[in-house]
Scaffold this active site. Structure first.
Site: not given
Length: 545
Positions: A389, A417
């Protein structure tokens, strides 16, 4: 570090205003930049979330009149004097495209309400509108198409600030009214008035972890809840209720890797999970104003008509018209002296887009003497150091970060996330006392906890090779951007990161000070693992318009 609150507790959500937290000696953003901290993974914590079974009692439709309201929720309008009440009546249908949906006109959309402590006051009536929506699949799966029950939205206006109201919703002519619920309006927008406690949570889903999160949220008696994308996770199921196993799927959110398989290409969802989610969340959403922020799992593209976000935009009410966006994907609202801006990571945001133009106009209109605090929220985080991410939303950041910085947005909340991370004040990857604090709260119960960081040993690539440490070069709307060097240690803008399920609480104390805390599932509801005072410095950080 685990911090215990000293609390004055009450027993009902309706008396949330009496709940206080007494805190002393916590770090402040004025002490920063704080040294980066990575909290160790709890060895007793299972990082994988397991869905609750379909037979869970909280999922089951109450055995009652067919048109009795369920899945009730309260959401804010733009200002304190108005809220929306939403609910569902009737039953969803699964069948062919030409199956007749329920007629929204067969039942009225009425809310009866009055101030809680004025017993002799006559109830007021408000009427609204109702809709049904369809989720259609490819022609070979047309027999699995979904049609919702009747979804009602009623706007209440002329409300008093910071006032407790009682209400019922439904159709009194059919004796189909809900039981009595309660909500409290937001304080009037001034530099001295704020909701006592704002809960922020992301990626809840419907798991055993979600049950813990919901229980802890209710025990903390919030005045306002902001939920970031990842609600029902209906898109993790096929239309026939088969659960998609994406645990070994190493691909980005755009499905660009070769091993993504059906996880990102089925074009199907199991829409009844939205109904399960509405019932599951009702103890919270029927009594506490709850604002929704769309994420990846709410896209739910329909293969034949290219329609997206159908369930999300139909089931919830948004102050889109009141805030001038006319889109459920991005809008704004005031909560006392705090102005909230909701953006969308999955629709266009370049400087010619509707979203960008609206955002700029909204920022220009903010009166910082009435709403000193400005909070922005969307799904994809710009500042994440978790593997897979890192710089995932780089093109969105490049297009919008200057706007948020120049207009001195104070705090940014993200999800997506499945972990927790809080930044130092940052702008363009550089420590900056006038930049926002970025907070990722994407561990509300669903998914699998992210436990690896981009800078962990073994994740740092060989610099002699042409390698990108970013999992994706684009985030589904614009072209890729050039990557930067991968970090060899936790970046200095990352102040605290932790792999744990939980939610956060924001308490704005006055026009310059707010208290933020991260509350983990494995702790008691009144304990916090990460606590910091976020301090505004308006004299030093003036708006640059």
């Amino acid at each position: 570090m685990v911090v215990k609150y000293t609390m004055s507790m009450s027993f009902f959500v309706i008396f949330a205003s009496t709940v206080t937290i007494i805190v002393h000696g916590f770090p402040s953003t004025l002490d920063g930049p704080l040294n980066p901290v990575t909290a160790p993974l709890d060895p007793n914590l299972n990082p994988i979330a397991f869905d609750l079974p379909e037979s869970d009692p909280s999922f089951v439709k109450p055995i009652s009149e067919f048109l009795l309201p369920e899945q009730i929720s309260v959401s804010l309008s733009y200002s304190f004097d108005s809220v929306w009440i939403s609910w569902v009546t009737g039953e969803y249908q699964i069948g062919e495209k030409d199956s007749a949906p329920l007629d929204p006109n067969c039942v009225q959309s009425i809310v009866q309400y009055r101030e809680f402590d004025v017993r002799r006051t006559r109830k007021q009536n408000a009427t609204g509108h109702s809709i049904v929506y369809n989720q259609q699949y490819s022609s070979e799966n047309g027999f699995m198409n979904y049609t919702s029950g009747i979804i009602h939205h009623v706007q209440l206006t002329g409300l008093k600030p910071n006032t407790l109201y009682r209400y019922q919703c439904g159709d009194p002519s059919l004796s189909a009214m809900s039981k009595e619920y309660y909500f409290r309006t937001m304080p009037k927008s001034t530099s001295e008035n704020y909701p006592h406690r704002i809960v922020v949570a992301g990626d809840l889903g419907l798991t055993y972890n979600t049950s813990t999160v919901l229980g802890h949220i209710l025990s903390n008696h919030p005045d306002l809840v902001v939920l970031l994308g990842g609600f029902s996770y209906a898109d993790t199921y096929l239309a026939n209720k088969t659960k998609l196993d994406c645990s070994s799927c190493h691909c980005d959110q755009n499905g660009t890797s070769s091993d993504c398989g059906s996880c990102y290409s089925s074009g199907e969802t199991y829409q009844p999970r939205w109904d399960y989610w509405g019932r599951f969340m009702e103890p919270l959403t029927a009594n506490v104003p709850t604002m929704m922020v769309a994420g990846e799992h709410e896209i739910e593209p329909q293969t034949e008509n290219n329609l997206t976000f159908a369930a999300y935009s139909s089931r919830f009410a948004f102050p889109s018209n009141e805030s001038g966006s006319f889109s459920p994907l991005y809008y704004s609202f005031n909560a006392g002296g705090a102005h909230f801006i909701v953006l969308n990571s999955y629709t266009l945001y370049d400087n010619s887009s509707d979203q960008y133009i609206w955002l700029e106009s909204d920022l220009i209109k903010i009166n910082r003497s009435e709403t000193p605090w400005v909070v922005a929220t969307w799904s994809l985080p710009w500042y994440s150091t978790f593997k897979g991410h890192y710089r995932e939303a780089e093109s969105m950041r490049i297009h919008l970060e200057d706007l948020l910085y120049n207009y001195r947005v104070d705090i940014v909340f993200n999800s997506h996330v499945d972990a927790y991370e809080r930044s130092n004040r940052v702008y363009n990857y550089t420590l900056d006392q006038c930049g926002p604090v970025y907070i990722t709260t994407g561990a509300g119960g669903a998914g699998k906890l992210e436990t690896q960081h981009v800078d962990d040993p073994g994740n740092i690539p060989d610099p002699s090779q042409n390698y990108s440490c970013r999992s994706s070069g684009l985030n589904s709307t614009l072209e890729p951007v050039k990557d930067e060097t991968c970090p060899v240690k936790q970046p200095e803008y990352s102040a605290y990161r932790e792999s744990s399920f939980g939610f956060g609480i924001l308490e704005v104390k006055n026009e310059t000070h707010a208290l933020w805390s991260w509350n983990r599932n494995q702790d008691l509801y009144y304990l916090a693992a990460d606590v910091i005072h976020i301090v505004r410095q308006p004299e030093m950080c003036s708006v640059c318009n």
